[in-house]
Design an enzyme around this catalytic site. Structure first.
Site, PDB file in Angstrom:
ATOM      1  N   ARG A 241     -37.913  27.484   4.232  1.00 17.55           N
ATOM      2  CA  ARG A 241     -37.789  29.255   3.166  1.00 17.55           C
ATOM      3  C   ARG A 241     -38.269  29.948   4.445  1.00 17.55           C
ATOM      4  O   ARG A 241     -40.012  29.468   5.194  1.00 17.55           O
ATOM      5  CB  ARG A 241     -38.637  29.146   1.585  1.00 17.55           C
ATOM      6  CG  ARG A 241     -36.998  28.546   0.751  1.00 17.55           C
ATOM      7  CD  ARG A 241     -35.753  29.058   0.175  1.00 17.55           C
ATOM      8  NE  ARG A 241     -35.726  29.100  -0.630  1.00 17.55           N
ATOM      9  CZ  ARG A 241     -34.414  28.608  -0.596  1.00 17.55           C
ATOM     10  NH1 ARG A 241     -33.071  27.934   0.127  1.00 17.55           N
ATOM     11  NH2 ARG A 241     -33.351  28.232  -2.093  1.00 17.55           N
ATOM     12  N   GLU A 270     -34.340  38.483   3.323  1.00 15.30           N
ATOM     13  CA  GLU A 270     -32.910  38.531   3.707  1.00 15.30           C
ATOM     14  C   GLU A 270     -32.102  38.981   3.278  1.00 15.30           C
ATOM     15  O   GLU A 270     -32.172  39.755   1.993  1.00 15.30           O
ATOM     16  CB  GLU A 270     -32.607  37.107   3.060  1.00 15.30           C
ATOM     17  CG  GLU A 270     -33.165  35.957   4.145  1.00 15.30           C
ATOM     18  CD  GLU A 270     -33.206  34.319   3.692  1.00 15.30           C
ATOM     19  OE1 GLU A 270     -32.052  33.979   2.733  1.00 15.30           O
ATOM     20  OE2 GLU A 270     -33.520  32.914   4.707  1.00 15.30           O
ATOM     21  N   HIS A 289     -28.611  32.142   7.243  1.00 14.88           N
ATOM     22  CA  HIS A 289     -28.654  31.484   6.314  1.00 14.88           C
ATOM     23  C   HIS A 289     -27.666  30.650   5.590  1.00 14.88           C
ATOM     24  O   HIS A 289     -27.365  30.317   4.770  1.00 14.88           O
ATOM     25  CB  HIS A 289     -29.760  32.534   5.244  1.00 14.88           C
ATOM     26  CG  HIS A 289     -30.362  31.077   4.235  1.00 14.88           C
ATOM     27  ND1 HIS A 289     -31.316  31.430   3.682  1.00 14.88           N
ATOM     28  CD2 HIS A 289     -30.638  29.399   4.042  1.00 14.88           C
ATOM     29  CE1 HIS A 289     -31.367  30.278   2.806  1.00 14.88           C
ATOM     30  NE2 HIS A 289     -31.621  29.526   2.544  1.00 14.88           N
TER      31      HIS A 289
END
Length: 356
Positions: A241, A270, A289
């Site tokens: 993360r 993000e 991601h």
């Protein structure tokens, strides 16, 4: 099930026909199990889940007390993928709601994600790609990669994803050292990996791969002091993360040559803002991601998460319970059965998950 079990699916990553951003995860098969599903908009409004028995969170949309306000029917929160750091487990505990994740279907794709970054960095793939596109072949000697033959790979985290990554690395006959919050002596002995203190793994590694769970204990686990301990020829790979790495400190380290480069699939914010200095750095490989999003990832993780939904709907115990729902006044709880909890990537239930 005397009446259809009603499942809400977050609309941010799904379409009305059952397709999702990940691909086909099998929503069309739920009717055979007596389960009706429909989409719920995100952010999930208070009361929006009233009348639903379960909710499938396809993204990291926040889920907690606000989303549970005015909801009396919900018994199950299912998270697609391993990560559940956006879910308030205490709020779900208090409401007697079982929270599950789906950590096993993505372990191999995530290990392959780590390897993708590893090879790209070791062989300077992106600069060489650019040389071809710009017809600048004469400069190719400037971009000899550091390679892997004599490299030491450091693993930060030996949960499910970390262990699978180590298996893949050892199959390539690469040297691996590792750190984990708790000892993993049997695995390390079996696979031929030395488990060391965090500082030693950081200092010795030529490539440092981060797969730990995201929680209060691991926030900025890799910060300026840790980056300063790395070799100036070393690379950082983060597939956990964004919050596990202090991003401003990483940017500084990349800019001033404290470390040689990085491979990043996750970020503190993000989508990555257009103003981020990371976008201008040539020594960084970036992915949105989603580097593990493959056909097998979607199918395997979809089967796992819907298996959990079906289990709870049928009164069976789900496999991947990540919280401890409290019994209600009548002695029942939202869980139809619980197992020993484990978080994403094999982390304990108190830890938030790493991916998905």
């Amino acid at each position: 099930m005397s009446a259809p079990w009603k499942l809400a699916v977050t609309a941010d990553y799904s379409e009305a026909d059952g397709s999702t951003i990940y691909g086909d995860i099998g929503l069309g098969t739920l009717a055979e199990q007596g389960i009706e599903w429909s989409r719920v908009e995100v952010p999930i409004s208070p009361g929006a889940l009233e009348g639903f028995d379960a909710v499938l969170l396809l993204s990291g949309t926040p889920f907690g007390a606000a989303q549970l306000e005015g909801v009396t029917t919900l018994t199950h929160v299912a998270r697609f993928g391993a990560g559940f750091d956006s879910v308030d487990l205490e709020a779900c505990d208090a409401a007697g709601i079982t929270v599950t994740n789906a950590p096993t279907g993505l372990r191999v794709p995530m290990a392959h994600t780590a390897l993708t970054f590893l090879f790209a960095l070791a062989h300077n793939l992106l600069p060489k790609d650019r040389l071809v596109r710009e017809a600048d072949w004469d400069r190719k000697a400037e971009y000899r990669g550091p390679g892997l033959a004599t490299a030491t790979i450091g693993m930060i985290g030996l949960g499910g994803i970390g262990q699978e990554t180590v298996r893949q690395l050892r199959a390539l006959d690469l040297e691996v050292i590792a750190w984990n919050r708790s000892p993993r002596p049997e695995f390390c002995a079996e696979i031929g990996v030395e488990q060391l203190e965090l500082d030693e793994v950081i200092a010795r590694s030529d490539y440092l791969i981060v797969t730990v769970a995201a929680n209060s204990q691991t926030r900025h686990l890799i910060g300026a002091p840790e980056l300063a301990r790395m070799k100036d020829s070393a690379f950082l790979i983060n597939i956990a993360r964004g919050a596990v790495v202090d991003e401003p400190a990483l940017i500084t380290a990349l800019q001033d040559g404290t470390i040689a480069g990085a491979g990043l699939d996750v970020f503190e914010v993000e989508p990555l803002p257009a103003s981020s200095p990371l976008l201008a750095l040539e020594n960084v490989v970036l992915a949105p991601h989603s580097l593990c999003w493959t056909k097998d990832f979607a199918e395997n993780t979809g089967a796992e998460v819907l298996g959990e939904v079906t289990a709870v709907a049928s009164g069976r115990a789900p496999r991947n319970v990540v919280n401890a729902p409290q019994a209600s006044a009548d002695g029942s709880s939202g869980a139809t059965g619980t197992t020993s909890s484990s978080g994403a990537d094999g982390a304990p239930a108190s830890a938030a998950g790493t991916r998905g």
